[in-house]
Design a protein around this motif. Structure first.
Motif, PDB file in Angstrom:
ATOM      1  N   ASP B  22       0.824  -1.209   0.000  1.00  0.00           N
ATOM      2  CA  ASP B  22       0.000   0.000   0.000  1.00  0.00           C
ATOM      3  C   ASP B  22       0.857   1.259   0.000  1.00  0.00           C
ATOM      4  O   ASP B  22       0.608   2.215  -0.737  1.00  0.00           O
ATOM      5  CB  ASP B  22      -0.916   0.031   1.222  1.00  0.00           C
ATOM      6  CG  ASP B  22      -2.147  -0.881   1.029  1.00  0.00           C
ATOM      7  OD1 ASP B  22      -2.729  -1.305   2.083  1.00  0.00           O
ATOM      8  OD2 ASP B  22      -2.496  -1.191  -0.139  1.00  0.00           O
ATOM      9  N   LEU B  23       1.812   1.262   0.751  1.00  0.00           N
ATOM     10  CA  LEU B  23       2.676   2.440   0.896  1.00  0.00           C
ATOM     11  C   LEU B  23       3.461   2.709  -0.380  1.00  0.00           C
ATOM     12  O   LEU B  23       3.617   3.879  -0.787  1.00  0.00           O
ATOM     13  CB  LEU B  23       3.671   2.228   2.049  1.00  0.00           C
ATOM     14  CG  LEU B  23       3.073   2.334   3.467  1.00  0.00           C
ATOM     15  CD1 LEU B  23       4.087   1.907   4.523  1.00  0.00           C
ATOM     16  CD2 LEU B  23       2.568   3.755   3.757  1.00  0.00           C
ATOM     17  N   ILE B  24       3.813   1.676  -1.043  1.00  0.00           N
ATOM     18  CA  ILE B  24       4.548   1.837  -2.292  1.00  0.00           C
ATOM     19  C   ILE B  24       3.645   2.433  -3.321  1.00  0.00           C
ATOM     20  O   ILE B  24       4.019   3.382  -4.067  1.00  0.00           O
ATOM     21  CB  ILE B  24       5.110   0.498  -2.797  1.00  0.00           C
ATOM     22  CG1 ILE B  24       6.285   0.066  -1.873  1.00  0.00           C
ATOM     23  CG2 ILE B  24       5.607   0.580  -4.238  1.00  0.00           C
ATOM     24  CD1 ILE B  24       6.697  -1.374  -2.043  1.00  0.00           C
ATOM     25  N   PHE B  25       2.366   1.851  -3.329  1.00  0.00           N
ATOM     26  CA  PHE B  25       1.401   2.341  -4.258  1.00  0.00           C
ATOM     27  C   PHE B  25       1.137   3.839  -4.039  1.00  0.00           C
ATOM     28  O   PHE B  25       1.108   4.628  -4.989  1.00  0.00           O
ATOM     29  CB  PHE B  25       0.122   1.513  -4.131  1.00  0.00           C
ATOM     30  CG  PHE B  25      -0.947   1.935  -5.020  1.00  0.00           C
ATOM     31  CD1 PHE B  25      -2.099   2.621  -4.524  1.00  0.00           C
ATOM     32  CD2 PHE B  25      -0.886   1.745  -6.440  1.00  0.00           C
ATOM     33  CE1 PHE B  25      -3.106   3.027  -5.401  1.00  0.00           C
ATOM     34  CE2 PHE B  25      -1.893   2.192  -7.285  1.00  0.00           C
ATOM     35  CZ  PHE B  25      -3.042   2.830  -6.759  1.00  0.00           C
ATOM     36  N   GLN B  46      -8.612   5.814 -13.522  1.00  0.00           N
ATOM     37  CA  GLN B  46      -8.134   4.499 -13.961  1.00  0.00           C
ATOM     38  C   GLN B  46      -7.713   3.640 -12.812  1.00  0.00           C
ATOM     39  O   GLN B  46      -7.891   2.413 -12.830  1.00  0.00           O
ATOM     40  CB  GLN B  46      -6.988   4.687 -14.964  1.00  0.00           C
ATOM     41  CG  GLN B  46      -7.425   5.097 -16.339  1.00  0.00           C
ATOM     42  CD  GLN B  46      -6.230   5.393 -17.241  1.00  0.00           C
ATOM     43  OE1 GLN B  46      -5.061   5.565 -16.830  1.00  0.00           O
ATOM     44  NE2 GLN B  46      -6.509   5.455 -18.599  1.00  0.00           N
ATOM     45  N   SER B  47      -7.096   4.244 -11.754  1.00  0.00           N
ATOM     46  CA  SER B  47      -6.578   3.406 -10.651  1.00  0.00           C
ATOM     47  C   SER B  47      -7.590   3.229  -9.552  1.00  0.00           C
ATOM     48  O   SER B  47      -7.296   2.610  -8.547  1.00  0.00           O
ATOM     49  CB  SER B  47      -5.326   4.082 -10.109  1.00  0.00           C
ATOM     50  OG  SER B  47      -5.672   5.308  -9.456  1.00  0.00           O
ATOM     51  N   THR B  52      -9.054   0.777  -4.402  1.00  0.00           N
ATOM     52  CA  THR B  52     -10.106   0.327  -3.506  1.00  0.00           C
ATOM     53  C   THR B  52      -9.836  -1.077  -3.027  1.00  0.00           C
ATOM     54  O   THR B  52     -10.000  -1.373  -1.832  1.00  0.00           O
ATOM     55  CB  THR B  52     -11.466   0.348  -4.281  1.00  0.00           C
ATOM     56  OG1 THR B  52     -11.692   1.618  -4.887  1.00  0.00           O
ATOM     57  CG2 THR B  52     -12.620   0.076  -3.316  1.00  0.00           C
ATOM     58  N   ALA B  53      -9.377  -1.908  -3.954  1.00  0.00           N
ATOM     59  CA  ALA B  53      -9.081  -3.305  -3.552  1.00  0.00           C
ATOM     60  C   ALA B  53      -7.984  -3.351  -2.556  1.00  0.00           C
ATOM     61  O   ALA B  53      -8.082  -4.065  -1.539  1.00  0.00           O
ATOM     62  CB  ALA B  53      -8.728  -4.086  -4.807  1.00  0.00           C
ATOM     63  N   ALA B  59      -7.660  -3.166   5.206  1.00  0.00           N
ATOM     64  CA  ALA B  59      -8.586  -2.983   6.314  1.00  0.00           C
ATOM     65  C   ALA B  59      -9.010  -4.305   6.907  1.00  0.00           C
ATOM     66  O   ALA B  59      -9.047  -4.463   8.139  1.00  0.00           O
ATOM     67  CB  ALA B  59      -9.810  -2.191   5.801  1.00  0.00           C
ATOM     68  N   ILE B  60      -9.311  -5.241   6.026  1.00  0.00           N
ATOM     69  CA  ILE B  60      -9.763  -6.564   6.507  1.00  0.00           C
ATOM     70  C   ILE B  60      -8.650  -7.237   7.284  1.00  0.00           C
ATOM     71  O   ILE B  60      -8.893  -7.788   8.383  1.00  0.00           O
ATOM     72  CB  ILE B  60     -10.201  -7.444   5.328  1.00  0.00           C
ATOM     73  CG1 ILE B  60     -11.435  -6.874   4.665  1.00  0.00           C
ATOM     74  CG2 ILE B  60     -10.496  -8.888   5.784  1.00  0.00           C
ATOM     75  CD1 ILE B  60     -11.731  -7.400   3.273  1.00  0.00           C
TER      76      ILE B  60
END
Lengths: 116, 818
Positions: B22-25, B46-47, B52-53, B59-60
């Motif tokens: 996530d952090l990289i993204f 586009q992203s 969201t995924a 979160a899960i």
């Protein structure tokens, strides 16, 4: 009779002086130097009295006296103090040199004896 | 990593992966957004599904992890507590002031009650000795948040302490100490024990090593210096060192593998070897001397130790022999024994502990005991055979030797043949003590001195019987030793004599001292033997003549060290000799007189005859009649002169004798005197000395005329000699008589004689005349003659003038007595 006295001494001078001194009218003295002569004389004519010196030539007076068998009164005249045998002698005169007075008295005694 | 571990942490891994993704993204998006030419809206549109995924997944995952952790945490908390409470280790939490939490193991281990312990903190229960160190370590935790591993002692409830191994951590935020500990007291003890054991083992090892080193060194030294061999249990040589080869003459190859019999000398008996074998086969060490024979046939003696060496099973593995060549010592010892035998010296030893005595053969010989059947108890035998009178001395000497460390030295008697014989022995010995000074044994020699002592006793007896004294002068110190009869000879007590030569000198009269000293000096110089006579004056005033003989002892240089010899009383001999001399001189005198006498007789005879002729002729001439006075006078003179001559001749004649025999006869004393006076008349006149004779008696004495004349002549001549050169000289002769005696006094004008002269007046050779003027025999002869006549001559001591008095017994008296 005079007293006949013989004297034997090896010294003629002694004999002479003895004879000269003691010859008297009553005393007749004949002297001898040689004992042999004395003995012969005694044999022939025994004396009344014999005077004898002790020291003689080749002998002594006491030896000579022993040879005298006849009983004759004998007087020894000697300068020696000690004489071997005095038995034959009735008197001993000491030579001092000569006891003149004693001899005189001795002669007188014999004279008196003869007289009596 | 185990599978269980993987399962448990899968969700955690999911998170671990997703979050970085996530952090990289996000980081990528931000980058893009910051690009100038980037179309933000297009990218975002586009992203959006990817974003969201990704977010949803995160979160899960977070939710699941969170839940899981929560539940894990709760179960972990319960588990931890259980663990805390049930743990065997001592655990707890402590603040700086007090304990916060403690598990039961803690309480149990230290014995604390909950009520008491929670008032304390961790540091409170630490042993004071470990406090500082623990504090320091804990302080380190402040700086370095690591785990502290520490061991210290903790105080228990009962006051004892236990060693605890702690793991301690410090919560820096709360300032809580978290600790977990284990009681390692036992461990520690065990450790200590192990360490001790290890140390001891180490020590032992070290010692063993040292011992081993020592042993190796010893063995090496032995090997170098002793004769070493090893044999198997049957005597076969398995090892032999260089020295063995050297003494036996065999090489190693010749020795190893052979039986030890190879060096057998044949001089030792079978029983001897059987004895050795018996002992060593029992596992015991044998020691003694053995005579062996070398290859060249020579016999040598070795002092031997044979040691049986055992294996692990305790069986004899081999015999180890150590030998030393004592051939020379043996020879010397035998020579010594022989010498002792020759010198008759016995050797002995007394052991204080066992109270046993040990004797050499010669000692047996001294006691005359057969060595083949000796007494069982030698000490007892010795005590029984020492002379009972000497036992106290033995005890005293022994005491002195043991207590005062003096040498034992005792001469005593021993009894042989049940007391029939006594022997003298001299025992000399030294005491050997142990380290504490207790006497171990006394050993020494014994010498049979019987012969010497008996000889000595004999000599002493002889010397004492003959009253011979023995003396010795030390010429360096001039000290003098006197023995035996010396004290009796000199008539002084032992305590009156200080043992110095000066004291001895003082006993010798001044008259003989010079000659004595001269003789002594000549002997010391070696010029002649010391053989002399001297006169002593004893305490009681007696005069003794002492004979002395001696020998000079010199050193190597010929210097005189001492002189020793004998003294004896020779008074009688001296007196005899003096008498003999007097007699000799008397008889010489007499023989002179005799020859004079002979001559006199001859002279007297020769003079008497011519004198007789002179006198005879003079007599005749005196008879001549008419003799003139003059001639009479002259003849008288001749007569007187001739008389004088005859007197002299007669005086001389008296000296002539033909025999030695003394003839006594009675004589007038006056006559004798007159005789003599005429003889000495010329001498008197020549010296102008008037002589007066007073004699009123003709009494006679029984005498030898000539000898009395000699006496008178002598006395008168002495007077003349004494007074001839004095002023107004005179001589008086007085003859008096009593009932039984006649006293003749001859006095001259000279002064009376001194006491000193008077004492020695009649001694032979004594004279006051100058040398050559008199023989000194006169008065001694006079006395001798008068003694023969039982007449007494003495000097009148009261008279002022010299006055000789002679007492004669009257002839009458003598005749009566006869």
């Amino acid at each position: 009779m005079p007293l006949k006295v013989y004297i034997l001494d090896d010294e003629p001078d002694i004999c002479q002086v003895f004879k000269d001194n003691f010859t008297t009218s009553d005393i007749e003295i004949q002297t001898f130097v040689d004992p042999k002569n004395l003995l012969e004389a005694i044999r022939l004519t025994p004396p009344d009295l014999i005077f004898m010196d002790y020291r003689l030539i080749r002998t002594t007076g006491d030896e000579v006296a022993k040879s005298i068998k006849i009983l004759i009164p004998m007087a020894l005249i000697t300068g020696d103090l000690e004489v071997k045998d005095l038995s034959k002698f009735e008197k001993k005169f000491n030579k001092q040199p000569f006891p003149w007075t004693e001899i005189e008295n001795y002669l007188k005694d014999h004279l008196n004896r003869k007289s009596s | 990593m185990s599978s269980t571990f993987l399962k448990r942490n899968l969700s955690d891994y999911f998170l671990y992966i997703m979050i970085p993704v996530d952090l990289i993204f996000i980081g990528f998006c931000i980058f893009l957004f910051n690009q100038n030419n980037f179309n933000k809206i297009q990218f975002f549109e586009q992203s959006q599904p990817i974003t969201t995924a990704l977010v949803s997944l995160i979160a899960i995952g977070t939710l699941i992890c969170g839940l899981k952790n929560f539940f894990n945490f709760h179960s972990k908390s319960t588990e931890l507590n259980t663990f805390f409470m049930q743990a065997n280790d001592m655990m707890g939490i402590s603040t700086s002031t007090s304990f916060k939490k403690l598990n039961p193991a803690f309480l149990k281990a230290l014995g604390y009650e909950e009520e008491t312990i929670f008032n304390k903190n961790f540091l409170d229960i630490i042993h004071s000795d470990d406090m500082l160190r623990t504090q320091k370590e804990i302080q380190k935790l402040n700086n370095d948040n690591s785990l502290l591993q520490i061991e210290n002692r903790i105080l228990c409830q009962n006051g004892e302490s236990k060693t605890i191994s702690w793991s301690i951590s410090l919560d820096l935020i709360n300032n809580h100490l978290y600790f977990s500990g284990r009681d390692i007291s036992q461990q520690k003890e065990n450790q200590e024990t192990i360490i001790q054991t290890l140390i001891e083992n180490k020590k032992l090892q070290l010692e063993l090593t040292q011992e081993k080193n020592k042993l190796l060194q010893v063995l090496s030294a032995l090997n170098e210096n002793a004769i070493i061999s090893e044999t198997d249990p049957n005597g076969k040589i398995i090892a032999a060192n260089k020295e063995f080869c050297k003494i036996s003459g065999y090489t190693q190859e010749e020795l190893v593998g052979k039986n030890h019999r190879i060096v057998k000398s044949g001089l030792e008996s079978k029983a001897f070897f059987e004895n050795i074998w018996k002992k060593i086969k029992e596992g015991k060490t044998w020691s003694g001397e053995i005579r062996n024979r070398s290859k060249n046939g020579e016999v040598y003696t070795v002092s031997t130790i044979i040691i049986p060496l055992l294996d692990d099973k305790g069986q004899i593995d081999r015999f180890y022999s150590i030998r030393f060549d004592v051939t020379e010592q043996k020879k010397l010892f035998l020579q010594l024994l022989e010498a002792q035998e020759i010198a008759k010296i016995g050797g002995w030893r007394y052991d204080f502990k066992s109270q046993q005595q040990f004797w050499t053969n010669e000692y047996f010989n001294i006691f005359e005991i057969d060595t083949l059947s000796p007494p069982k108890n030698l000490h007892q035998y010795y005590l029984e055979h020492i002379h009972p009178e000497d036992l106290p001395s033995l005890k005293t000497s022994l005491l002195k030797a043991t207590q005062d460390g003096k040498d034992f030295n005792l001469l005593h008697r021993i009894i042989i043949e049940r007391g029939n014989r006594i022997k003298y022995v001299e025992n000399k010995a030294k005491v050997t003590k142990d380290a504490e000074g207790n006497p171990l044994y006394i050993s020494g020699t014994c010498r049979d001195l019987t012969e010497e002592i008996e000889n000595n006793l004999k000599h002493q007896f002889i010397l004492n019987s003959l009253e011979i004294g023995v003396w010795k002068i030390n010429l360096q110190t001039l000290n003098v030793d006197w023995e035996n009869s010396m004290f009796q000879l000199y008539e002084i007590n032992e305590n009156e004599f200080n043992g110095h030569f000066a004291d001895w000198e003082n006993l010798i009269t001044s008259a003989s001292k010079d000659l004595y000293l001269k003789d002594l000096e000549m002997a010391i110089r070696g010029e002649k033997e010391f053989n002399t006579t001297f006169e002593i004056c004893t305490k009681r005033g007696a005069r003794k003549f002492i004979g002395a003989k001696g020998n000079v002892i010199r050193n190597m240089n010929g210097e005189a060290l001492s002189i020793s010899g004998i003294n004896w009383d020779c008074t009688k001999e001296v007196e005899l000799e003096m008498n003999l001399m007097t007699e000799r001189s008397k008889s010489f005198h007499k023989s002179k007189l005799a020859s004079l006498g002979e001559m006199s007789a001859g002279i007297a005879h020769e003079i008497n005859n011519p004198l007789a002729i002179i006198e005879g002729t003079l007599r005749l001439m005196q008879k001549t009649p008419n003799l003139s006075e003059d001639f009479k006078t002259k003849f008288g003179t001749i007569e007187k002169s001739s008389f004088r001559i005859s007197k002299i001749i007669n005086g001389l004649r008296k000296f002539s004798r033909t025999s030695e025999k003394q003839t006594f006869s009675p004589h007038s004393l006056r006559a004798i005197l007159n005789e003599i006076i005429s003889l000495v008349d010329s001498n008197l006149k020549r010296n102008f000395i008037p002589l007066k004779l007073t004699c009123e008696t003709e009494s006679q004495i029984y005498c030898n005329e000539i000898e009395i004349e000699q006496v008178m002549m002598n006395l008168i001549n002495n007077s003349i000699d004494a007074i001839k050169n004095t002023k107004e000289p005179w001589i008086q002769i007085l003859i008096t008589e009593s009932d039984s005696e006649m006293l003749l006094q001859i006095k001259d004008s000279g002064k009376n004689l001194t006491e000193e002269v008077t004492e020695k007046l009649f001694q032979p050779f004594f004279t006051t005349k100058a040398v050559g003027e008199g023989t000194g025999l006169g008065l001694s002869i006079v006395k001798g003659i008068l003694d023969d006549h039982n007449a007494i001559i003495q000097l009148n001591k009261e008279s002022v003038n010299t006055c000789f008095e002679i007492k004669f017994k009257k002839y009458k008296e003598v005749k009566n007595a006869a």
